[in-house]
Design a protein around this motif. Structure first.
Motif, PDB file in Angstrom:
ATOM      1  N   CYS A 215     151.206 -40.228  44.266  1.00  0.00           N
ATOM      2  CA  CYS A 215     151.601 -39.712  45.571  1.00  0.00           C
ATOM      3  C   CYS A 215     151.461 -40.762  46.651  1.00  0.00           C
ATOM      4  N   PHE A 216     152.340 -40.620  47.632  1.00  0.00           N
ATOM      5  CA  PHE A 216     152.478 -41.587  48.719  1.00  0.00           C
ATOM      6  C   PHE A 216     152.094 -40.864  50.001  1.00  0.00           C
ATOM      7  N   GLN A 217     151.072 -41.361  50.667  1.00  0.00           N
ATOM      8  CA  GLN A 217     150.586 -40.682  51.865  1.00  0.00           C
ATOM      9  C   GLN A 217     150.953 -41.492  53.102  1.00  0.00           C
ATOM     10  N   ASN A 218     151.632 -40.825  54.008  1.00  0.00           N
ATOM     11  CA  ASN A 218     151.956 -41.435  55.299  1.00  0.00           C
ATOM     12  C   ASN A 218     152.834 -42.673  55.173  1.00  0.00           C
ATOM     13  N   PHE A 219     153.793 -42.637  54.263  1.00  0.00           N
ATOM     14  CA  PHE A 219     154.675 -43.789  54.047  1.00  0.00           C
ATOM     15  C   PHE A 219     155.865 -43.757  54.997  1.00  0.00           C
ATOM     16  N   PRO A 220     156.233 -44.912  55.552  1.00  0.00           N
ATOM     17  CA  PRO A 220     157.506 -44.960  56.291  1.00  0.00           C
ATOM     18  C   PRO A 220     158.656 -44.720  55.308  1.00  0.00           C
TER      19      PRO A 220
ATOM     20  N   ILE B 138     157.119 -32.663  48.165  1.00  0.00           N
ATOM     21  CA  ILE B 138     156.790 -33.177  49.495  1.00  0.00           C
ATOM     22  C   ILE B 138     156.022 -32.112  50.264  1.00  0.00           C
TER      23      ILE B 138
ATOM     24  N   VAL C  59     161.480 -45.949  54.732  1.00  0.00           N
ATOM     25  CA  VAL C  59     162.130 -47.081  54.082  1.00  0.00           C
ATOM     26  C   VAL C  59     161.363 -47.571  52.850  1.00  0.00           C
ATOM     27  N   LEU C  60     160.051 -47.321  52.817  1.00  0.00           N
ATOM     28  CA  LEU C  60     159.260 -47.792  51.683  1.00  0.00           C
ATOM     29  C   LEU C  60     159.121 -46.743  50.581  1.00  0.00           C
TER      30      LEU C  60
ATOM     31  N   GLU D  43     161.765 -50.256  38.472  1.00  0.00           N
ATOM     32  CA  GLU D  43     162.425 -50.000  39.753  1.00  0.00           C
ATOM     33  C   GLU D  43     163.914 -49.694  39.597  1.00  0.00           C
TER      34      GLU D  43
ATOM     35  N   ILE E 110     152.547 -36.127  52.567  1.00  0.00           N
ATOM     36  CA  ILE E 110     152.236 -36.534  51.190  1.00  0.00           C
ATOM     37  C   ILE E 110     153.441 -36.251  50.299  1.00  0.00           C
ATOM     38  N   ARG E 111     153.806 -37.236  49.495  1.00  0.00           N
ATOM     39  CA  ARG E 111     154.990 -37.100  48.631  1.00  0.00           C
ATOM     40  C   ARG E 111     154.663 -37.573  47.221  1.00  0.00           C
ATOM     41  N   TYR E 112     155.122 -36.819  46.257  1.00  0.00           N
ATOM     42  CA  TYR E 112     154.672 -36.920  44.859  1.00  0.00           C
ATOM     43  C   TYR E 112     155.858 -37.081  43.924  1.00  0.00           C
TER      44      TYR E 112
END
Lengths: 530, 530
Positions: B497-502, B130, B504-505, B63, B145-147
């Motif tokens: 990939c992050f799908q439908n993430f707010p 994105i 802030v996260l 992180e 969706i973000r990769y």
């Protein structure tokens, strides 16, 4: 539109071939009846011929420009569009899938080819990098070095049974490998050989119209493992794309890594795609989540790699309301035809295995309709404690069911998350408050999957630039790659660098002045020609 | 500058450990004498401890921001700079390499860390993509969706013998894995354990000053294969970096792919780096090429992965002048100390094996100096016909020699090119006219190597963004990657990939508004924040 007769023969480049004695027929899973056409299993001679021709064609295809390859992919989409009526009709017979779904899947298949074509037309995907010479650098001059991705070689592709179009003969692996600049030899899935033949005709037609070398595409039939194994073991094959079962994918991987020259295997082998439901979300949304879960579980009769096979629920008052709602949805659902007798049997056996374990109870079941190969939706239940003590419950049961896992508290949810092996996706349902309080859970799940969803359902894999349809073993054999989306292209390339090359001998992507106007990294800075 | 005492102990995070009973000493290859310090071979308990600590540290290190990781890499370079005098002095004793070469290699090692740090500071290497949501898309909404690339997990790294600094404890694999965000467990090469310990101290010092979690770096000693095998087989290890022999690299690969969870192995196993000399170039430049080849063959006493082990020459009048020139250079050369007795023996045995074959003749030899472990430069010769009929001549003989292969004509040159297996590099010497007439040869060689050079020599691997130090098997176990240059970082990452993430996260790389101002692909277009 060109007319078609299904020949049942293998495609060796532009030629048809049927030298073998073994034939097979497809079955209509809705009726259980054999379909009329006989298909010729490819002989080892035919496998070798197809691969040798693919190698010959590769040399020329590798040098095609991005524009030429893009036109070819678009031409395949065009030919598929012209086939639509006959293709979907035959595919319904071979797969038992509804016409609407298959029309959608055909659209997805064509859209995929066109999206990949757009990436080729834009051109920057090759990751061009240039470090210019510095002749007067001390103590030694810096040479001119230029880098880009180029195609690997002939690729072996295995059609999947569950997406007879989008993950089959002209599916994601084919689009990726052709976009990368590789010739391909496709092993058609024996459960939809007619669909495969029609699609192969479309690809060949497009290849001819686009003046592509004979042999960049071949398609071989086979029911036994012989054809597939021969493809994986042929020294001229340089990579493998596969979507299917763990058993099948792992067997190909094991053969590929034991070759004299090991090759990469991109086997997407499915997973159980855990869904974690957090307390406040369940309180506020139990009806919506129950309905969404029921729909997701039943989508495609549960025959999706991203089917949510386990759902972890918290221990709050509303859990019983949620379960009631979910049970209602499922009890009011009906069975539907699965893709084949063996898949239906696998589903039933899997459920039986789970239910024979006393720690598992069945909560609800859909209505069993008349007809062949019916998959009946079902909800099972287990405590988190029992789930954690029994390490076989994470195995995929391919079909329309999910196993509810009851966690006593957040600690037990974390334990489950930590205990998971690799999956394609993981999903969290949570309010803003839930999510803030469960960042640890998110961080653990991030290491377990390729795609992480919030407040959604994993079924429905968007074909786009940002998709990761992949994940740590055993979801796939190569977590560094995706099999859906345009990032899938570089599965079939490797970087090459050119040192001290005269401009005229460089690929256009790397020439001075950036004639293709692509994005390049020049001396460490990203630059685009005006 | 911190003071050092060589302890001979293993590094388990910030602690030292010596639980085992087995110790070993390094030898000074110039004198053949054992050096004074005893080093403790790590026990299996110590291996497990180091790896478990690496897993614990990974969660936090993963992180860290790009800026934090960059500062850490720069701090390592800074610590190494402060060590210079003592480090180089000890390294000369352990390796027999000249001080000047080792000072240069230390500079390369620090430069590498700083170059990688600059990539982290710039930040775009994560390949952020994105695809924004399209809620009103028909028939179904498109999700957000973000990769991006994220680190794989704890990595096992094997120090190489031939670059005690640049490919060892703080070498390319270490820089790559730390840049990627992975914790590492390094197996020190037993031929320079003191050098390794000093470098480990520098890394630990830098890690402490940069507030890095305890355990992102451990270093274990071992002479037997036990320690290395235990690292490769530990379930928490997620990738392996290795530079060394084919035998060693392939053995690690074979273990890694047979694990319950197979993992990627980046083994760079060397090659013979063919040089093709075309007619006009030979006519016009035979003196320069002969001198250049002689220098390249002898560089580092031939102990480079990119040493030119075979040189293919045409059949023209000037060939004998070229050979005369080359023989002169070599006859006037002197032997030098090789890295170890076993490497020197391997070189002699390799030469003997070649010369025992009657198709091979020795053309010239350097002067054998007094002293231990001397590697004597030597030129051997064979006809292309004989070369093609004997498939063992492509095996690497690690040391200062090259085998001249005499081709009758262009056709025979092409045959040799086609017959080659994978190598790190291939080189062509040619005039403009030669090159235009030999595009086929270039195209064939492009499929055989990671780096293709024109009118240069393969020794000297530039650390830059465009370098490919890799190539098809058996040069490496993964041709899709490079082990030198900044592209090496993504060996230790995978896409998520992050799908439908707010917002802030999401990781900063993927947040709305592009706070890190990196290059991203947004809806298929490359975009950079202003």
């Amino acid at each position: 539109m060109f007319k078609f007769n299904i020949s049942g023969r293998n495609f060796i480049g532009y030629n048809r071939s049927s030298k073998g004695d073994t034939t097979f027929q497809a079955k209509n899973p809705s009726t259980g009846e054999g379909l009329i056409t006989s298909y010729y299993e490819a002989t080892l001679d035919e496998v070798n011929q197809a691969i040798e021709l693919a190698e010959k064609a590769f040399t020329g295809y590798r040098e095609k420009t991005g524009q030429e390859k893009a036109s070819f992919l678009e031409a395949i989409a065009e030919e598929l569009a012209q086939l639509e009526e006959g293709l979907v009709g035959l595919c319904v017979q071979e797969t038992g899938l509804p016409e609407g779904r298959l029309k959608g899947e055909l659209g997805r298949t064509m859209g995929q080819l066109r999206l990949f074509a757009s990436v080729l037309r834009e051109g920057s995907w090759v990751d061009a990098r240039i470090d210019f010479a510095v002749p007067d650098r001390k103590p030694s001059p810096r040479p001119d070095i230029r880098y880009m991705q180029k195609s690997l070689g002939p690729v072996g592709i295995f059609g999947a049974s569950n997406f007879p179009l989008a993950f089959s003969v002209a599916g994601g692996d084919t689009a990726s490998a052709l976009a990368a600049g590789c010739s391909i030899v496709v092993k058609a899935h024996p459960s939809h050989p007619g669909t495969s033949e029609l699609v192969a005709m479309a690809i060949n037609e497009a290849a001819k119209k686009s003046n592509m070398p004979d042999g960049i595409f071949s398609m071989l039939h086979g029911v036994s493992n012989t054809v597939g194994e021969a493809i994986v073991q042929h020294p001229l094959i340089k990579a493998i794309g596969f979507t299917g079962s763990f058993k099948g994918g792992k067997a190909l991987y094991d053969k590929a890594v034991r070759r004299k020259e090991p090759i990469p295997v991109y086997a997407e082998m499915g997973s159980v795609n855990p869904i974690f439901i957090l307390s406040n979300a369940l309180k506020e949304q139990y009806k919506t989540i129950a309905k969404g879960l029921s729909d997701s579980v039943q989508m495609g009769v549960g025959q999706f790699c991203t089917n949510p096979g386990i759902t972890i629920v918290p221990n709050i008052n509303e859990t019983s309301l949620f379960k009631e709602e979910l049970n209602n949805c499922i009890s009011n659902s009906e069975s539907a035809t699965m893709l084949s007798a063996s898949i239906q049997e696998g589903y039933e056996t899997g459920l039986k295995r789970l239910k024979s374990n006393e720690i598992i109870t069945s909560l609800s079941k859909g209505e069993q309709k008349e007809g062949h190969n019916q998959g009946v939706p079902e909800i099972l239940s287990v405590s988190a404690k029992d789930f954690l003590s029994e390490n076989t419950l994470e195995e995929e049961v391919f079909g329309p069911s999910t196993l509810l896992v009851h966690a006593q508290d957040g600690e037990e949810m974390l334990k489950i998350a930590k205990s998971l092996h690799g999956h394609l996706t993981a999903t969290i349902h949570g309010t803003e408050e839930d999510l803030q309080a469960n960042v640890d859970l998110l961080k653990i799940l991030e290491r377990k999957v390729g795609r992480l969803l919030i407040n959604g359902f994993p079924t429905g894999v968007e074909v786009c630039h940002s998709m990761v349809h992949g994940g740590p073993f055993p979801a796939t054999t190569d977590s560094r790659m995706t099999s859906v989306g345009t990032a899938a292209i570089t599965r079939f390339t490797r970087p090459i660098c050119f040192q001290n090359f005269p401009d005229v001998l460089l690929p256009d992507e790397l020439k001075d002045g950036n004639p293709l106007k692509i994005l390049r990294m020049e001396n460490g800075k990203y630059m685009k020609a005006d």
